[in-house]
Write an enzyme that holds these catalytic residues in place. Sequence first.
Site, PDB file in Angstrom:
ATOM      1  N   GLY A 109       0.840  -1.208   0.000  1.00 24.97           N
ATOM      2  CA  GLY A 109       0.000   0.000   0.000  1.00 24.97           C
ATOM      3  C   GLY A 109       0.871   1.252   0.000  1.00 24.97           C
ATOM      4  O   GLY A 109       1.835   1.335   0.749  1.00 24.97           O
ATOM      5  N   ARG A 167       0.630  -5.081  -4.941  1.00 22.94           N
ATOM      6  CA  ARG A 167       0.701  -6.251  -4.063  1.00 22.94           C
ATOM      7  C   ARG A 167       0.854  -7.414  -5.029  1.00 22.94           C
ATOM      8  O   ARG A 167      -0.075  -7.757  -5.745  1.00 22.94           O
ATOM      9  CB  ARG A 167      -0.573  -6.381  -3.235  1.00 22.94           C
ATOM     10  CG  ARG A 167      -0.891  -5.135  -2.375  1.00 22.94           C
ATOM     11  CD  ARG A 167      -1.980  -5.438  -1.364  1.00 22.94           C
ATOM     12  NE  ARG A 167      -2.652  -4.246  -0.880  1.00 22.94           N
ATOM     13  CZ  ARG A 167      -2.231  -3.481   0.133  1.00 22.94           C
ATOM     14  NH1 ARG A 167      -1.104  -3.777   0.747  1.00 22.94           N
ATOM     15  NH2 ARG A 167      -2.914  -2.435   0.531  1.00 22.94           N
ATOM     16  N   GLY A 216       5.509  -2.219   3.812  1.00 24.84           N
ATOM     17  CA  GLY A 216       4.979  -2.777   5.055  1.00 24.84           C
ATOM     18  C   GLY A 216       5.502  -4.185   5.309  1.00 24.84           C
ATOM     19  O   GLY A 216       6.383  -4.680   4.582  1.00 24.84           O
ATOM     20  N   ASP A 217       4.925  -4.850   6.326  1.00 22.53           N
ATOM     21  CA  ASP A 217       5.486  -6.144   6.720  1.00 22.53           C
ATOM     22  C   ASP A 217       5.320  -7.228   5.650  1.00 22.53           C
ATOM     23  O   ASP A 217       6.179  -8.108   5.527  1.00 22.53           O
ATOM     24  CB  ASP A 217       4.955  -6.602   8.085  1.00 22.53           C
ATOM     25  CG  ASP A 217       3.444  -6.569   8.177  1.00 22.53           C
ATOM     26  OD1 ASP A 217       2.787  -6.186   7.181  1.00 22.53           O
ATOM     27  OD2 ASP A 217       2.913  -6.923   9.242  1.00 22.53           O
ATOM     28  N   THR A 221       3.774   2.543   6.060  1.00 23.31           N
ATOM     29  CA  THR A 221       2.373   2.145   5.954  1.00 23.31           C
ATOM     30  C   THR A 221       1.550   3.025   6.882  1.00 23.31           C
ATOM     31  O   THR A 221       1.973   3.284   8.021  1.00 23.31           O
ATOM     32  CB  THR A 221       2.125   0.663   6.332  1.00 23.31           C
ATOM     33  OG1 THR A 221       0.715   0.472   6.560  1.00 23.31           O
ATOM     34  CG2 THR A 221       2.873   0.228   7.591  1.00 23.31           C
ATOM     35  N   ASP A 224      -0.884   2.201   8.465  1.00 19.78           N
ATOM     36  CA  ASP A 224      -1.450   1.405   9.565  1.00 19.78           C
ATOM     37  C   ASP A 224      -0.624   1.496  10.854  1.00 19.78           C
ATOM     38  O   ASP A 224      -1.138   1.216  11.926  1.00 19.78           O
ATOM     39  CB  ASP A 224      -1.565  -0.069   9.141  1.00 19.78           C
ATOM     40  CG  ASP A 224      -2.443  -0.246   7.915  1.00 19.78           C
ATOM     41  OD1 ASP A 224      -3.224   0.678   7.606  1.00 19.78           O
ATOM     42  OD2 ASP A 224      -2.331  -1.297   7.255  1.00 19.78           O
ATOM     43  N   ASP A 273       1.600  -0.515  11.916  1.00 21.82           N
ATOM     44  CA  ASP A 273       1.424  -1.842  12.532  1.00 21.82           C
ATOM     45  C   ASP A 273       2.651  -2.726  12.374  1.00 21.82           C
ATOM     46  O   ASP A 273       2.541  -3.953  12.360  1.00 21.82           O
ATOM     47  CB  ASP A 273       0.196  -2.538  11.906  1.00 21.82           C
ATOM     48  CG  ASP A 273       0.374  -2.797  10.413  1.00 21.82           C
ATOM     49  OD1 ASP A 273       1.316  -2.233   9.801  1.00 21.82           O
ATOM     50  OD2 ASP A 273      -0.425  -3.567   9.851  1.00 21.82           O
ATOM     51  N   ARG A 278      -6.340  -1.617   8.834  1.00 13.65           N
ATOM     52  CA  ARG A 278      -6.422  -3.084   8.786  1.00 13.65           C
ATOM     53  C   ARG A 278      -6.777  -3.623  10.175  1.00 13.65           C
ATOM     54  O   ARG A 278      -7.808  -3.240  10.689  1.00 13.65           O
ATOM     55  CB  ARG A 278      -5.103  -3.667   8.275  1.00 13.65           C
ATOM     56  CG  ARG A 278      -5.281  -4.902   7.424  1.00 13.65           C
ATOM     57  CD  ARG A 278      -3.955  -5.392   6.912  1.00 13.65           C
ATOM     58  NE  ARG A 278      -3.492  -4.656   5.759  1.00 13.65           N
ATOM     59  CZ  ARG A 278      -3.843  -4.906   4.510  1.00 13.65           C
ATOM     60  NH1 ARG A 278      -4.650  -5.908   4.251  1.00 13.65           N
ATOM     61  NH2 ARG A 278      -3.383  -4.188   3.507  1.00 13.65           N
ATOM     62  N   ILE A 287      -8.903   8.182   0.947  1.00 17.47           N
ATOM     63  CA  ILE A 287      -8.356   9.548   1.113  1.00 17.47           C
ATOM     64  C   ILE A 287      -7.297   9.546   2.209  1.00 17.47           C
ATOM     65  O   ILE A 287      -6.442  10.419   2.262  1.00 17.47           O
ATOM     66  CB  ILE A 287      -9.416  10.641   1.411  1.00 17.47           C
ATOM     67  CG1 ILE A 287     -10.136  10.386   2.725  1.00 17.47           C
ATOM     68  CG2 ILE A 287     -10.398  10.811   0.291  1.00 17.47           C
ATOM     69  CD1 ILE A 287     -10.792  11.650   3.266  1.00 17.47           C
TER      70      ILE A 287
HETATM   71  O1  F6P Z   1      -2.275  -1.242   4.587  1.00 14.23           O
HETATM   72  C1  F6P Z   1      -2.780  -0.014   4.169  1.00 14.23           C
HETATM   73  C2  F6P Z   1      -4.259  -0.114   3.909  1.00 14.23           C
HETATM   74  O2  F6P Z   1      -4.715   1.150   3.463  1.00 14.23           O
HETATM   75  C3  F6P Z   1      -5.112  -0.610   5.090  1.00 14.23           C
HETATM   76  O3  F6P Z   1      -5.343   0.384   6.055  1.00 14.23           O
HETATM   77  C4  F6P Z   1      -6.351  -1.067   4.385  1.00 14.23           C
HETATM   78  O4  F6P Z   1      -7.040  -2.046   5.138  1.00 14.23           O
HETATM   79  C5  F6P Z   1      -5.801  -1.644   3.110  1.00 14.23           C
HETATM   80  O5  F6P Z   1      -4.518  -1.050   2.900  1.00 14.23           O
HETATM   81  C6  F6P Z   1      -6.638  -1.411   1.898  1.00 14.23           C
HETATM   82  O6  F6P Z   1      -6.037  -2.076   0.848  1.00 14.23           O
HETATM   83  P1  F6P Z   1      -6.397  -1.832  -0.680  1.00 14.23           P
HETATM   84  O7  F6P Z   1      -5.909  -0.460  -1.039  1.00 14.23           O
HETATM   85  O8  F6P Z   1      -5.663  -2.903  -1.400  1.00 14.23           O
HETATM   86  O9  F6P Z   1      -7.880  -1.919  -0.775  1.00 14.23           O
END
Ligand code: F6P
Length: 320
Positions: A11, A72, A102-103, A126, A128, A130, A172, A251
Amino acid sequence: MKSVAIMTSGGDAAGMSPAVKCCAEYLWSKGCKPFLVHDGLNGLIDDKITEAKPEDVSGIIHRGGTVLRSCRSERFFDIAHRTTARDNLKKHGIEGIIVIGGDGSFSATNQFYSDFQIPFAGIPATIDNDIAGTDYCLGVDTSLNVIRQAIDSIRDTADSFNRAFVIETMGRHCGYLAMTSALATGAEVCLVPEIDYDLDSIGNRLRSEVDNGRSYLIAVVAEGTQMGSYLTRWITDTIGMDARLTVLGHIQRGGSPTVYDRIMAYKFSVAAVDGLLSGEKNQIIVYKEGSFGTVPISTVADSHAKIDPTLINLCTPLCH
Ligand code: F6P
């Protein structure tokens, strides 16, 4: 080590573009040759790898998202594709990788290290927040400022209409964004995966506040609780206040990086380049209690990020 690839993965997060710039410029200052991998892990497989030129990294410090783009990658799980990626790096003479992500991205790069022993350094990025072992990940401050601005605006409508608003934040499984923004915006309720909440007690508290003149309320809910729709209906039914749900969505990921994210990008980048050039093989750069350091990828992969207990304590009254 002379030739180092810079890549963003997973992300996107504000701070990725400044980090790309800082890594490239610091590598040049150390006499190294930086390469840019475009499109994340898929770019390694598809040989979207170019030697960095000064014009690639000028005028990008204010850019949100990632100027290198990201993905991803499903394909990277396949050893055949990872072998192609290794061949591409070899062709360019690249000896190490800086991965900004991220991880999930770190685990993928660590698999790559186990396969072919290509060293890497990870810069946590990230929204998050996290990643275990680090207090801060690039992008978090920018995201929090976007959320803060959105909730401040929503408060105007809540106040004007005597309404309740439930605002769902990303993150997440992690409630960091929700907790921090609930405190920063003076929300009345905050539901996150990390703290047990009690709707009966929240209901009693809110009803008593309404009896004493409260005319609107703000509740912040982390997406990981999956409570947004339920809480919105519950407020209407139990508190008797007209309620709306706002899911902030993507956003929260974009926007020009804040000053803090730009400065942190510099610091993470210097630590990543120094780590790789000093011979570290598969380390993640962490920011802990005000200092930068490195931790082995196993620390990140095998444990969950721990949220600052002070933040948990401050938020607990919003869950009861
Ligand atoms: O990991 C970043 C994040 O924005 C999370 O907060 C969220 O759950 C996820 O990615 C959304 O992923 P995508 O953009 O693939 O829908």
